[in-house]
Write a protein that holds these residues in place. Structure first.
Motif, short mmCIF file in Angstrom:
data_model
loop_
_atom_site.label_atom_id
_atom_site.label_comp_id
_atom_site.label_asym_id
_atom_site.label_seq_id
_atom_site.Cartn_x
_atom_site.Cartn_y
_atom_site.Cartn_z
N TRP A 16 0.80 -1.22 0.00
CA TRP A 16 0.00 0.00 0.00
C TRP A 16 0.84 1.28 0.00
N VAL A 17 1.90 1.32 0.80
CA VAL A 17 2.66 2.57 0.95
C VAL A 17 3.37 2.93 -0.35
N THR A 18 4.12 1.99 -0.92
CA THR A 18 4.89 2.28 -2.13
C THR A 18 4.15 1.86 -3.40
N GLY A 19 2.98 1.28 -3.23
CA GLY A 19 2.23 0.81 -4.38
C GLY A 19 1.09 1.71 -4.81
N GLY A 20 1.10 2.95 -4.35
CA GLY A 20 0.11 3.91 -4.79
C GLY A 20 -0.97 4.24 -3.80
N GLY A 21 -0.98 3.58 -2.64
CA GLY A 21 -2.01 3.85 -1.65
C GLY A 21 -1.91 5.23 -1.04
N THR A 101 -2.75 0.75 10.75
CA THR A 101 -3.09 2.09 11.22
C THR A 101 -4.29 2.66 10.47
N GLY A 102 -5.25 3.16 11.26
CA GLY A 102 -6.43 3.78 10.66
C GLY A 102 -7.31 2.82 9.89
N GLY A 103 -7.15 1.52 10.13
CA GLY A 103 -7.95 0.53 9.43
C GLY A 103 -7.55 0.31 7.98
N THR A 104 -6.34 0.74 7.61
CA THR A 104 -5.92 0.68 6.20
C THR A 104 -5.92 -0.74 5.66
N LEU A 105 -5.29 -1.67 6.37
CA LEU A 105 -5.21 -3.04 5.86
C LEU A 105 -6.59 -3.68 5.76
N ALA A 106 -7.43 -3.48 6.77
CA ALA A 106 -8.78 -4.05 6.73
C ALA A 106 -9.59 -3.45 5.58
N ASP A 107 -9.44 -2.14 5.35
CA ASP A 107 -10.15 -1.49 4.25
C ASP A 107 -9.69 -2.05 2.91
N CYS A 108 -8.38 -2.26 2.76
CA CYS A 108 -7.87 -2.84 1.52
C CYS A 108 -8.43 -4.24 1.30
N PRO A 124 -11.06 -9.31 6.81
CA PRO A 124 -11.10 -7.99 7.46
C PRO A 124 -11.37 -8.08 8.96
N GLU A 125 -12.21 -9.03 9.37
CA GLU A 125 -12.55 -9.17 10.79
C GLU A 125 -11.33 -9.59 11.60
N ALA A 126 -10.56 -10.53 11.09
CA ALA A 126 -9.34 -10.97 11.79
C ALA A 126 -8.31 -9.85 11.83
N ILE A 127 -8.22 -9.10 10.74
CA ILE A 127 -7.28 -7.98 10.68
C ILE A 127 -7.65 -6.93 11.73
N GLU A 128 -8.94 -6.64 11.86
CA GLU A 128 -9.37 -5.64 12.82
C GLU A 128 -9.09 -6.07 14.25
N LEU A 169 4.65 2.97 25.76
CA LEU A 169 3.50 3.71 25.26
C LEU A 169 3.51 3.63 23.74
N LYS A 170 2.43 3.16 23.14
CA LYS A 170 2.41 3.01 21.69
C LYS A 170 1.00 3.16 21.15
N PRO A 171 0.86 3.45 19.84
CA PRO A 171 -0.47 3.59 19.25
C PRO A 171 -1.26 2.29 19.36
N ILE A 172 -2.55 2.40 19.52
CA ILE A 172 -3.39 1.20 19.63
C ILE A 172 -3.44 0.44 18.32
N ASP A 173 -3.36 1.16 17.20
CA ASP A 173 -3.43 0.51 15.89
C ASP A 173 -2.18 0.78 15.07
N GLY A 174 -1.05 0.97 15.71
CA GLY A 174 0.18 1.31 15.00
C GLY A 174 0.79 0.12 14.28
N ALA A 175 1.76 0.43 13.44
CA ALA A 175 2.51 -0.60 12.71
C ALA A 175 4.00 -0.36 12.93
N GLY A 176 4.73 -1.45 13.11
CA GLY A 176 6.15 -1.32 13.38
C GLY A 176 6.37 -0.67 14.74
N SER A 177 7.44 0.10 14.86
CA SER A 177 7.74 0.77 16.13
C SER A 177 7.46 2.27 16.04
#
Length: 357
Positions: A16-21, A101-108, A124-128, A169-177
């Motif tokens: 998504w990040v480098t593929g045009g998302g 983050t922000g539901g991006t993977l589930a939305d995709c 999508p349900e498992a991803i969420e 302390l970290k984001p609830i829906d973050g990715a990576g660190s």
């Protein structure tokens, strides 16, 4: 034994990040580096299979990337945001890589299904569920899996004093660190952390930061690929992920990791588990479950023959891989380790070449 793949299969790899998302928006450096590395490693692995045609999405702003694949540009002014998904409808399988983050993977994942594509990943349900770290912590804790105490907090407000510190302390829906901080005490919160609208607070626990990579199919049996050691640093109060070492020659399979993956209905394909391994207590603590490919693929591709993991991935998702074929200790069998960076660079390999199955 597994069935041979039929000829003429098309696999779309959409990172998504480098593929045009993120067309029209700046690319976050850390996400772009990891996305680039995963995309190329996965695309090359699938391209190593006879009869497989790989199509790889690429942000229209990025330079050409020649390779054993076909590039599909995404992000032009005349394109819709789900152009990649309409292309995926013409493919036999699609590999989705995106942050939670922000539901991006589930939305995709939902967009892919709506357009008629076939995903090699989770529902999508498992991803969420896996992507919401607070919800996941409660899910694991309720089922008796070892996971840290977790509490939702608002970093701009005083942190709880009845919580064990130091804490993470970290984001609830973050990715990576990204935006992950080490908090020495409730009054020592950096300004960058206070900018988060809400976050997850967990105790900072002892142990070796580790990761396990599994493949899981429709029968919900998780098959271990390998266990690795994560290279994590703390710089100015922030956690920074630098890559990993695969395999971790000191680690042994922990059945609880596979059981945790199998407990989440809808997890499918390549799944990663981040955990702490405590040598002294001989225990593991599950931190996160990643319902998608992770940067570990970069190292795994160096330790397995071309196409080995890609074929197993398709076979398992199609439900045609026999359990008896799969070693309990994983398919990476090596007396040597490979070290990789988040951008896909291989730092070193021990003097003896890693054995290849």
């Amino acid at each position: 034994m597994t069935a041979p793949l039929k000829n003429g299969i098309t696999v779309l790899v959409h990172e998504w990040v480098t593929g045009g998302g993120m067309a029209g928006a700046p690319l976050p450096a850390s996400w772009a580096a990891e996305g680039h590395a995963m995309r190329r490693a996965i695309a090359a692995d699938f391209a190593g299979l006879p009869g497989i045609r790989v199509v790889m999405t690429l942000d229209d702003r990025l330079p050409d990337e020649p390779g054993p694949w076909t590039i599909f540009r995404v992000g032009g002014r005349t394109q819709e945001s789900d152009t990649w998904a309409r292309r995926a409808a013409d493919a036999d399988w699609t590999v989705l890589i995106a942050p939670e983050t922000g539901g991006t993977l589930a939305d995709c994942s939902r967009t892919l299904a709506r357009r008629g594509g076939r995903s090699l990943g989770s529902t999508p349900e498992a991803i969420e569920l896996a992507g919401d770290k607070l919800q996941l912590a409660a899910f694991l804790s309720d089922r008796g899996f070892p996971t840290p105490q977790s509490r939702r907090v608002v970093p701009s407000l005083p942190l709880p004093t009845d919580f064990p510190y130091p804490a993470v302390l970290k984001p609830i829906d973050g990715a990576g660190s990204v935006d992950t901080f080490l908090i020495p005490g409730p009054l020592l919160v950096p300004d960058e952390a206070k900018a988060l609208p809400e976050a997850l607070l967990q105790p900072f626990l002892p142990g070796v930061p580790s990761s396990a990579t599994f493949l899981i199919g429709p029968e919900r049996q998780a098959r271990l690929i390998a266990i690795g050691r994560q290279r994590v640093e703390v710089q100015e109060g922030r956690f920074v992920y630098r890559g990993g070492i695969l395999p971790d020659l000191e680690a042994s399979p922990a059945p609880v990791l596979a059981e945790a993956v199998e407990s989440i209905r809808g997890l499918r394909g390549l799944v990663g588990v981040d955990f702490l391994r405590d040598h002294e207590r001989e225990t593991v603590t599950i931190l996160e479950i990643n319902p998608r490919p992770t940067t570990s693929y970069v190292g795994l591709a160096q330790l397995l023959p071309p196409g080995r993991l890609a074929k197993a991935w398709i076979d398992i998702v199609e439900g045609i891989h026999e359990s008896a074929d799969w070693p309990r200790e994983g398919i990476v069998r090596s007396e040597n380790s490979v070290t990789f960076d988040t951008d896909g660079t291989i730092d070193r390999m021990k003097e003896r070449e890693a054995s290849r199955e």
